[in-house]
Scaffold this motif. Structure first.
Motif, PDB file in Angstrom:
ATOM      1  N   GLN A  50      10.845  46.698  34.213  1.00 26.07           N
ATOM      2  CA  GLN A  50       9.831  47.632  33.716  1.00 26.07           C
ATOM      3  C   GLN A  50       9.190  48.383  34.878  1.00 26.07           C
ATOM      4  O   GLN A  50       9.024  47.854  35.978  1.00 26.07           O
ATOM      5  CB  GLN A  50       8.779  46.895  32.898  1.00 26.07           C
ATOM      6  N   ALA A  77      11.123  48.573  22.412  1.00 29.29           N
ATOM      7  CA  ALA A  77      10.099  48.146  23.365  1.00 29.29           C
ATOM      8  C   ALA A  77       9.254  49.321  23.850  1.00 29.29           C
ATOM      9  O   ALA A  77       8.085  49.164  24.199  1.00 29.29           O
ATOM     10  CB  ALA A  77      10.755  47.445  24.548  1.00 29.29           C
ATOM     11  N   VAL A 104       6.580  44.647  28.608  1.00 26.90           N
ATOM     12  CA  VAL A 104       7.059  43.323  28.216  1.00 26.90           C
ATOM     13  C   VAL A 104       5.845  42.446  27.926  1.00 26.90           C
ATOM     14  O   VAL A 104       4.947  42.315  28.776  1.00 26.90           O
ATOM     15  CB  VAL A 104       7.919  42.688  29.324  1.00 26.90           C
ATOM     16  N   PRO A 105       5.775  41.845  26.756  1.00 27.14           N
ATOM     17  CA  PRO A 105       4.597  41.034  26.404  1.00 27.14           C
ATOM     18  C   PRO A 105       4.352  39.917  27.418  1.00 27.14           C
ATOM     19  O   PRO A 105       5.276  39.412  28.056  1.00 27.14           O
ATOM     20  CB  PRO A 105       4.961  40.467  25.023  1.00 27.14           C
ATOM     21  N   SER A 108       6.446  36.801  27.218  1.00 29.09           N
ATOM     22  CA  SER A 108       7.901  37.001  27.192  1.00 29.09           C
ATOM     23  C   SER A 108       8.422  37.388  28.571  1.00 29.09           C
ATOM     24  O   SER A 108       7.671  37.904  29.403  1.00 29.09           O
ATOM     25  CB  SER A 108       8.265  38.096  26.183  1.00 29.09           C
ATOM     26  N   SER A 110      11.325  39.316  28.649  1.00 22.96           N
ATOM     27  CA  SER A 110      12.036  40.581  28.459  1.00 22.96           C
ATOM     28  C   SER A 110      11.726  41.164  27.092  1.00 22.96           C
ATOM     29  O   SER A 110      11.197  40.479  26.209  1.00 22.96           O
ATOM     30  CB  SER A 110      13.550  40.389  28.601  1.00 22.96           C
ATOM     31  N   ALA A 111      12.066  42.433  26.944  1.00 23.17           N
ATOM     32  CA  ALA A 111      11.935  43.133  25.661  1.00 23.17           C
ATOM     33  C   ALA A 111      13.059  44.155  25.585  1.00 23.17           C
ATOM     34  O   ALA A 111      13.574  44.611  26.613  1.00 23.17           O
ATOM     35  CB  ALA A 111      10.581  43.810  25.539  1.00 23.17           C
ATOM     36  N   THR A 112      13.470  44.517  24.380  1.00 25.88           N
ATOM     37  CA  THR A 112      14.643  45.378  24.210  1.00 25.88           C
ATOM     38  C   THR A 112      14.275  46.711  23.566  1.00 25.88           C
ATOM     39  O   THR A 112      13.541  46.765  22.573  1.00 25.88           O
ATOM     40  CB  THR A 112      15.714  44.676  23.340  1.00 25.88           C
TER      41      THR A 112
END
Length: 372
Positions: A50, A77, A104-105, A108, A110-112
């Motif tokens: 990110q 995301a 990205v939370p 977490s 990762s995020a997509t």
């Protein structure tokens, strides 16, 4: 003069009619030709940290005489839209998408997000999206992480040898690990490859210390004495486990490392192919060479044609050459007797080879000995 003008006119008319004849390409039906279309070059998951940019390659199948403007969207995301231009007569262009920081939370790693081609225009004309036409779904997942672990390179090729070898698979971490991390991975033969001459040296999972930015997975390569052409294996990073807040994940497009192990092929043959002239009695050695050492003992039966045993020569070896493991030379030993008959020709022939299927008879498998 008038007759000459008429003759020239007739000749010109004949040639003009000849030029109007259709060639074999004039009747070609282009109605079934595939129209130009735009697609994503690679559709595997793309990993990016990110706050950085994701680069996605696009390609146009069949160049056109105008710029092609490709529209895209990103959802999931984060969301954005944009365009990229494939220049006239060009076939490729890159969509560079800025990935926002902080998406990205907190809980977490990762995020997509999903990148999708939404349109393509040549001037005012809409082009197809994807090879299937009808605007088939051209998408690529962007897996956004806070800190990514991946292989530094994607492949290696190594040749078997008599001694075990070690492959060191380099691992890169985007930024220093916040805490100790366990990296899990798989190592399996690629589909269709039945051989197995790899052995893990590193632990699985591999424990990587806090603060590290690199790591290594070590694998032993053994000579399996099996003829398998190229043995292909796939090492795949499958997960990174660390305490909550460590913010580390696998780099989606840097997770696969391919290992190709080639057979240790070798040949056996005489050290020379030049005929040997013998002009006096006595003991003679004829050297036979193995092109590379083997980890197994190799035997090579041989035969002698021409001459008479007990009159022209006596064989001092057994009729079978042996190459102990790790050696590359052996000798055929003859006594040429005082009673040998001048003018006779001996043909020493290597007949076969056993002990290592990766070894075969070379071209120098026959030696001529002239008794003079």
């Amino acid at each position: 003069m008038k007759k000459l003008i008429i003759l020239l006119s007739l000749t010109s008319a004949f040639f003009l009619q000849s030029c109007e004849k259709k060639g074999p390409g004039d009747n070609y039906d282009f109605s079934n030709s595939l129209p130009a279309y735009v697609e994503i070059t690679t559709k595997t998951n793309l990993g990016v940290v990110q706050g950085n940019s994701a680069t996605i390659a696009l390609r146009l199948k069949t160049a056109v005489q105008q710029d092609v403007v490709v529209s895209y969207s990103v959802t999931g995301a984060f969301s954005t839209t944009g365009t990229v231009t494939i220049p006239r007569d060009g076939l490729t262009a890159n969509a560079v998408v800025a990935v926002p920081a902080g998406i990205v939370p907190a809980a977490s790693a990762s995020a997509t997000a999903v990148f999708k081609i939404t349109g393509a225009k040549k001037g005012t004309e809409d082009l197809s999206i994807g090879a299937l036409g009808a605007n088939s779904n051209e998408i690529r997942n962007i897996v956004v992480g806070k800190n990514l672990i991946g292989v530094t390179s994607d492949a290696v090729s190594i040749k078997e040898t008599i001694a075990d070898q070690t492959i060191k698979v380099p691992i890169t971490i985007t930024s220093a690990l916040k805490s100790q991390t366990s990296l899990t991975y798989t190592l399996v033969p690629k589909a269709g490859n039945s051989a197995n001459n790899l052995e893990l040296i590193s632990a699985n999972p591999l424990v990587i210390a806090a603060g590290a930015t690199t790591a290594t997975i070590e694998i032993k390569v053994k000579d399996n004495l099996t003829l398998n052409a190229d043995n292909v294996y796939e090492l795949r990073l499958t997960g990174a486990t660390a305490p909550v807040g460590s913010e580390v994940s696998i780099n989606a497009d840097k997770a696969l490392y391919t290992i190709t192990v080639t057979d240790d092929l070798k040949t056996v043959g005489f050290a020379t192919t030049t005929a040997v002239d013998v002009t006096a009695s006595g003991n003679r050695n004829f050297e036979v060479k193995l092109s590379a050492p083997s980890s197994a003992a190799i035997t090579v039966p041989y035969s002698i044609e021409g001459g008479v045993v007990g009159t022209d020569y006596i064989l001092r070896t057994t009729g079978t050459l042996t190459f102990p493991a790790g050696t590359t030379t052996s000798n055929i030993n003859l006594d040429i007797l005082p009673t040998y008959v001048k003018g006779k020709v001996l043909k020493i022939k290597l007949d076969s080879i056993t002990g290592d299927v990766e070894a075969s008879l070379g071209t120098a498998k026959e030696l001529t000995v002239n008794l003079k």
